[in-house]
Design an enzyme around this catalytic site. Structure first.
Site: not given
Length: 393
Positions: A284, A324, A367, A369
């Protein structure tokens, strides 16, 4: 967009005369009237939206949302309460919550507290009972913008004046605001089954230094699960501070704000790149900072990518990803002789991942994760570990 009143939509949970009114005022003059929940007061930030159908606690505690008022497109929040395991930071990071409705009760075997009590405890202001679909359509058409949520009786005109004085997210350095102030280590795993330690961990853990621009705990847990021993350092760390830990790999974390303003992080990334054979992995904001360190440029997306179902990939391979971010790397600004764009966001063709053509360095915009979200991209952690493994040989 016209003024929208909660009473003009569907019935609310409680009679209007027993619940304080709340206002949402956008920078373009749009006023939405709803009902208050959470803390008492006024909060100003960038109004954005998230399309995820689950994981509201993880979202609210994600440091990448610092400085923002988040609109949830899922129609009801709070039905599973909150717990101490699903937080990405100690306290909520958002400035405010915009919801269609809040569940009056919560039920889940892991629940420890109801959402509204938790928000009140941490001073997070909320507004419910508005047409969030109409709001999201408006933001998609005109772009994310600053706004204010207020339930303290401040007039719409006064709120608009305050909103217009608030700084834009573009040009705002928030990474150093949310970063740790001192080094610490992380060895914990999550309690969920998926994120437990891999079956064949290395005999000796890989020493990884993570630079904290607003790091999520789920990322640390996933790196530990893949056999890493994590040391987390502040965003302002220098090369000498990092190398004192004799790292085998460097991780550049996610974070809030405009990546182009994180000058210390970009400078550090340039120095780390010069090390040549030191594996570097960015997620990110860390991905964006790596791109800037290679001479690339970033730009602000109109309304960002925030949700759990964004398709990304390369020819013949697609990953459904959790995202995000409000900024992206400008693809044609990256030096093609050094860097290869490996993944694109298949909705708008923005850069989703890149890697260096000869050095063990890569960045991922989404992301892996996936907390919350799909697990398609977990292999990126394995790729980072394989780079460190080859360096040991």
């Amino acid at each position: 967009m016209d003024v929208v009143s909660a009473s003009a939509e569907s019935p609310v949970t409680y009679p209007a005369n027993t619940v304080p009114e709340a206002l949402l005022v956008l920078a373009d003059g749009t006023v939405l009237r709803g009902f208050a929940f959470g803390a008492f007061g006024t909060s100003i930030g960038e109004v954005i939206f998230n399309t995820g159908m689950t994981g509201y606690q993880e979202v609210m505690t994600d440091p990448s949302y610092n400085g923002q008022l988040i609109t949830f497109t899922y129609p009801e929040l709070g039905n599973t309460g909150v717990n101490s395991d699903d937080k990405e930071a100690d306290v909520p990071q958002i400035r405010g919550v915009i919801a269609r409705e809040i569940s009056p009760c919560h039920s889940n075997w892991r629940s420890e507290e109801d959402l509204e009590t938790w928000l009140k405890k941490h001073g997070v202001v909320g507004i419910r009972g508005i047409d969030t679909r109409a709001l999201v359509r408006h933001l998609r058409e005109v772009g994310a913008m600053n706004g204010a949520i207020s339930n303290d009786g401040t007039s719409a005109s006064n709120l608009l004046a305050k909103v217009k004085k608030a700084p834009s997210m573009e040009g705002l350095n928030l990474a150093e605001t949310v970063s740790t102030n001192s080094p610490y280590t992380w060895k914990a795993l999550t309690h969920t089954f998926f994120d437990q330690r891999l079956q064949n961990p290395p005999q000796r853990p890989y020493r990884v230094v993570a630079i904290d621009f607003g790091i999520k705990r789920a990322i640390l847990e996933r790196l530990v699960a893949h056999g890493c021993e994590m040391t987390i350092l502040p965003a302002y760390s220098t090369l000498d501070m990092i190398m004192a830990y004799e790292p085998e790999g460097i991780f550049l974390s996610n974070g809030p704000g405009d990546p182009a303003t994180v000058i210390s992080g970009i400078t550090l990334a340039k120095e780390l790149i010069k090390k040549g054979n030191l594996p570097i992995f960015g997620i990110c904001m860390g991905h964006q900072i790596l791109g800037l360190a290679f001479g690339g440029k970033t730009f602000k997306l109109s309304y960002g990518h925030r949700g759990l179902n964004h398709p990304c990939g390369r020819p013949g391979q697609v990953e459904i990803t959790s995202q995000n971010h409000g900024f992206a790397i400008q693809a044609d600004s990256l030096p093609n002789n050094e860097v290869e764009v490996t993944h694109l966001n298949l909705n708008d063709r923005t850069v989703a991942a890149f890697s260096h053509r000869s050095l063990p360095i890569f960045g991922v915009q989404y992301h892996p994760e996936a907390s919350p979200g799909p697990h398609d991209a977990d292999h990126h952690f394995g790729r980072f570990v394989s780079m460190m493994r080859r360096r040991r040989i």
